[in-house]
Motif scaffolding. Structure first.
Motif, PDB file in Angstrom:
ATOM      1  N   LYS A 206     -19.842 -24.387 -32.105  1.00 44.20           N
ATOM      2  CA  LYS A 206     -19.337 -23.669 -33.270  1.00 44.20           C
ATOM      3  C   LYS A 206     -19.019 -22.216 -32.908  1.00 44.20           C
ATOM      4  N   THR A 207     -17.977 -21.676 -33.523  1.00 46.91           N
ATOM      5  CA  THR A 207     -17.639 -20.270 -33.351  1.00 46.91           C
ATOM      6  C   THR A 207     -18.537 -19.414 -34.248  1.00 46.91           C
ATOM      7  N   ASN A 208     -18.521 -18.098 -34.029  1.00 48.46           N
ATOM      8  CA  ASN A 208     -19.346 -17.213 -34.857  1.00 48.46           C
ATOM      9  C   ASN A 208     -19.031 -17.340 -36.353  1.00 48.46           C
ATOM     10  N   PRO A 209     -17.751 -17.335 -36.763  1.00 46.79           N
ATOM     11  CA  PRO A 209     -17.462 -17.513 -38.195  1.00 46.79           C
ATOM     12  C   PRO A 209     -17.959 -18.859 -38.723  1.00 46.79           C
ATOM     13  N   GLU A 210     -17.864 -19.917 -37.901  1.00 50.00           N
ATOM     14  CA  GLU A 210     -18.336 -21.229 -38.337  1.00 50.00           C
ATOM     15  C   GLU A 210     -19.858 -21.233 -38.493  1.00 50.00           C
TER      16      GLU A 210
ATOM     17  N   MET B 159     -24.445 -22.819 -31.821  1.00 50.47           N
ATOM     18  CA  MET B 159     -23.611 -22.324 -30.741  1.00 50.47           C
ATOM     19  C   MET B 159     -23.468 -23.378 -29.644  1.00 50.47           C
ATOM     20  N   VAL B 160     -24.598 -24.019 -29.288  1.00 51.92           N
ATOM     21  CA  VAL B 160     -24.560 -25.062 -28.259  1.00 51.92           C
ATOM     22  C   VAL B 160     -23.688 -26.236 -28.709  1.00 51.92           C
TER      23      VAL B 160
ATOM     24  N   LEU C 116     -27.036 -13.449 -31.446  1.00 51.06           N
ATOM     25  CA  LEU C 116     -26.636 -13.907 -30.112  1.00 51.06           C
ATOM     26  C   LEU C 116     -26.957 -12.855 -29.054  1.00 51.06           C
ATOM     27  N   GLU C 117     -26.783 -11.596 -29.382  1.00 50.20           N
ATOM     28  CA  GLU C 117     -27.135 -10.529 -28.435  1.00 50.20           C
ATOM     29  C   GLU C 117     -28.616 -10.598 -28.080  1.00 50.20           C
ATOM     30  N   HIS C 118     -29.468 -10.827 -29.105  1.00 55.26           N
ATOM     31  CA  HIS C 118     -30.907 -10.943 -28.858  1.00 55.26           C
ATOM     32  C   HIS C 118     -31.221 -12.181 -28.020  1.00 55.26           C
ATOM     33  N   ILE C 119     -30.519 -13.278 -28.313  1.00 59.06           N
ATOM     34  CA  ILE C 119     -30.739 -14.526 -27.561  1.00 59.06           C
ATOM     35  C   ILE C 119     -30.358 -14.332 -26.104  1.00 59.06           C
ATOM     36  N   PHE C 120     -29.199 -13.714 -25.861  1.00 54.99           N
ATOM     37  CA  PHE C 120     -28.751 -13.498 -24.482  1.00 54.99           C
ATOM     38  C   PHE C 120     -29.767 -12.663 -23.709  1.00 54.99           C
ATOM     39  N   THR C 121     -30.294 -11.633 -24.373  1.00 58.11           N
ATOM     40  CA  THR C 121     -31.283 -10.772 -23.713  1.00 58.11           C
ATOM     41  C   THR C 121     -32.548 -11.550 -23.368  1.00 58.11           C
ATOM     42  N   LYS C 122     -33.034 -12.319 -24.309  1.00 61.18           N
ATOM     43  CA  LYS C 122     -34.270 -13.075 -24.087  1.00 61.18           C
ATOM     44  C   LYS C 122     -34.100 -14.150 -23.018  1.00 61.18           C
ATOM     45  N   LEU C 123     -32.900 -14.740 -22.944  1.00 64.90           N
ATOM     46  CA  LEU C 123     -32.666 -15.797 -21.954  1.00 64.90           C
ATOM     47  C   LEU C 123     -32.181 -15.247 -20.619  1.00 64.90           C
ATOM     48  N   GLY C 124     -31.858 -13.949 -20.585  1.00 65.83           N
ATOM     49  CA  GLY C 124     -31.398 -13.336 -19.344  1.00 65.83           C
ATOM     50  C   GLY C 124     -30.011 -13.783 -18.939  1.00 65.83           C
ATOM     51  N   VAL C 125     -29.141 -13.963 -19.936  1.00 67.27           N
ATOM     52  CA  VAL C 125     -27.778 -14.405 -19.652  1.00 67.27           C
ATOM     53  C   VAL C 125     -26.795 -13.447 -20.330  1.00 67.27           C
ATOM     54  N   GLU C 126     -25.496 -13.641 -20.052  1.00 64.57           N
ATOM     55  CA  GLU C 126     -24.487 -12.749 -20.612  1.00 64.57           C
ATOM     56  C   GLU C 126     -23.411 -13.479 -21.404  1.00 64.57           C
ATOM     57  N   THR C 127     -23.333 -14.807 -21.295  1.00 66.81           N
ATOM     58  CA  THR C 127     -22.256 -15.546 -21.959  1.00 66.81           C
ATOM     59  C   THR C 127     -22.807 -16.708 -22.774  1.00 66.81           C
ATOM     60  N   ARG C 128     -21.976 -17.189 -23.678  1.00 67.37           N
ATOM     61  CA  ARG C 128     -22.349 -18.341 -24.498  1.00 67.37           C
ATOM     62  C   ARG C 128     -22.569 -19.590 -23.636  1.00 67.37           C
TER      63      ARG C 128
ATOM     64  N   THR D  95     -36.939 -16.561 -32.118  1.00 64.77           N
ATOM     65  CA  THR D  95     -37.302 -16.712 -33.526  1.00 64.77           C
ATOM     66  C   THR D  95     -36.626 -17.956 -34.117  1.00 64.77           C
ATOM     67  N   ALA D  96     -37.124 -18.360 -35.290  1.00 65.48           N
ATOM     68  CA  ALA D  96     -36.566 -19.535 -35.955  1.00 65.48           C
ATOM     69  C   ALA D  96     -35.091 -19.330 -36.289  1.00 65.48           C
ATOM     70  N   ARG D  97     -34.738 -18.130 -36.744  1.00 62.76           N
ATOM     71  CA  ARG D  97     -33.350 -17.857 -37.100  1.00 62.76           C
ATOM     72  C   ARG D  97     -32.468 -17.838 -35.854  1.00 62.76           C
ATOM     73  N   GLU D  98     -32.972 -17.252 -34.782  1.00 63.96           N
ATOM     74  CA  GLU D  98     -32.218 -17.246 -33.527  1.00 63.96           C
ATOM     75  C   GLU D  98     -32.021 -18.671 -33.017  1.00 63.96           C
ATOM     76  N   ALA D  99     -33.041 -19.516 -33.217  1.00 65.57           N
ATOM     77  CA  ALA D  99     -32.941 -20.907 -32.770  1.00 65.57           C
ATOM     78  C   ALA D  99     -31.853 -21.642 -33.547  1.00 65.57           C
ATOM     79  N   GLU D 100     -31.725 -21.341 -34.826  1.00 63.60           N
ATOM     80  CA  GLU D 100     -30.662 -21.970 -35.624  1.00 63.60           C
ATOM     81  C   GLU D 100     -29.285 -21.553 -35.119  1.00 63.60           C
ATOM     82  N   VAL D 101     -29.144 -20.266 -34.820  1.00 64.44           N
ATOM     83  CA  VAL D 101     -27.869 -19.765 -34.298  1.00 64.44           C
ATOM     84  C   VAL D 101     -27.573 -20.407 -32.944  1.00 64.44           C
ATOM     85  N   LEU D 102     -28.579 -20.476 -32.077  1.00 68.47           N
ATOM     86  CA  LEU D 102     -28.398 -21.073 -30.759  1.00 68.47           C
ATOM     87  C   LEU D 102     -28.020 -22.547 -30.872  1.00 68.47           C
ATOM     88  N   TYR D 103     -28.660 -23.248 -31.790  1.00 68.21           N
ATOM     89  CA  TYR D 103     -28.385 -24.676 -31.990  1.00 68.21           C
ATOM     90  C   TYR D 103     -26.900 -24.907 -32.287  1.00 68.21           C
TER      91      TYR D 103
END
Length: 295
Positions: free
Chosen positions: A245-249, A241-242, A265-277, A231-239
């Protein structure tokens, strides 16, 4: 570095003092240059940096202390060792010399054997520093050393190129980076900054020395949403994060709670099939590089 290969710049406004120092160093086998003012010394050092500067403390115009400060403010001349010559024995003036960036001082009238011994010692130390930097340059590493004022004391050419857009006119690094550097072991082992389309990652090599690495440019959130099938919001969070930035930031940037960031981030990890940042960032950068859209 042999004496014949080492160049000493002597700075004094009194011809008799110049002659005494020049003759002593010339007889010891050094290549000697002279300047009769602080401004002339600055011009000579910038045009062709000497291996060491023997600098009179008291001169008309800009004195030796101000001359040394200007030398240390210029990245091109900052590493040149400066030894003060002074007839002043007051400890206040000795302190001024060290505060200006000098590494040693000798009193006038100078004693040739003492001056030559001190110069030889400082040249050996300077040579070891230069060899370390040359090795880093040859390896293509981007390494910087930071002084107590937050300015670059030296940097490999690659580091200078990358950091130039981030430093101010006095070669001082960004406040956020300096705060992280001063955290010591209590802070994160890495720090990232994003500027002019690139992300720089910093790692500590010592108390005031940093390894700088350039990370691939991160695509805008709209591109990440399309490539990652998120989603657009998840993409902003991922951007963000890459970008390191920390979660509070991220929460502060996107005006949401850290808990909401964590849910995204939990949703992003699931969709990308990963477990870590780190794994999520790697997948995002790899897909962006290849332009592959997730199915």
């Amino acid at each position: 570095m042999s004496k014949a290969q080492a160049t000493i710049l002597i700075v004094d406004d009194v011809p008799e003092n110049l002659a005494v120092a020049h003759d002593a160093l010339d007889a010891a086998g050094y290549t000697v240059r002279v300047a009769t003012s602080g401004l002339a010394a600055l011009e000579s050092a910038r045009r062709q940096p000497p291996d060491l500067i023997l600098l009179d403390a008291v001169m008309p115009g800009i004195d030796g202390f101000e001359t040394c400060k200007r030398l240390k403010a210029d990245l091109a001349t900052r590493q040149i060792p400066v030894v003060f010559m002074t007839g002043l024995t007051d400890s206040e003036h000795v302190v001024l010399g060290f505060q200006a960036g000098g590494i040693d001082y000798v009193t006038k009238p100078i004693r040739a054997t003492e001056v030559i011994a001190r110069i030889a010692s400082h040249l050996r130390n300077a040579r070891m520093v230069a060899e370390t930097q040359a090795a880093a340059d040859a390896a293509g590493d981007a390494i910087v050393s930071v002084d107590d004022g937050g300015r670059l004391s030296w940097a490999t050419p690659l580091a200078q190129t990358w950091l130039a857009p981030l430093c101010d006119a006095g070669h001082r690094l960004p406040v956020a980076l300096l705060r992280w550097l001063d955290c010591g072991d209590a802070g994160s082992p890495n720090f990232s900054l994003h500027a002019q389309g690139q992300r720089l990652s910093f790692a500590k090599l010592g108390p005031r020395r940093l390894l700088v690495q350039r990370v691939e440019t991160v695509p805008e959130p709209e591109t990440l949403a399309r490539l990652m099938n998120i989603t657009a919001r998840e993409a902003e969070v991922l951007y963000w994060m890459v970008l390191g930035k920390t979660n509070p930031e991220i929460a502060g940037v996107l005006d949401m709670s850290p808990r909401t960031v964590n849910k995204h981030l939990e949703h992003i990890f699931t969709k990308l099939g990963v477990e870590t940042r780190t794994a999520a960032a790697t997948v995002a950068l790899n897909r962006s590089r290849l332009g592959v859209v997730a199915s």
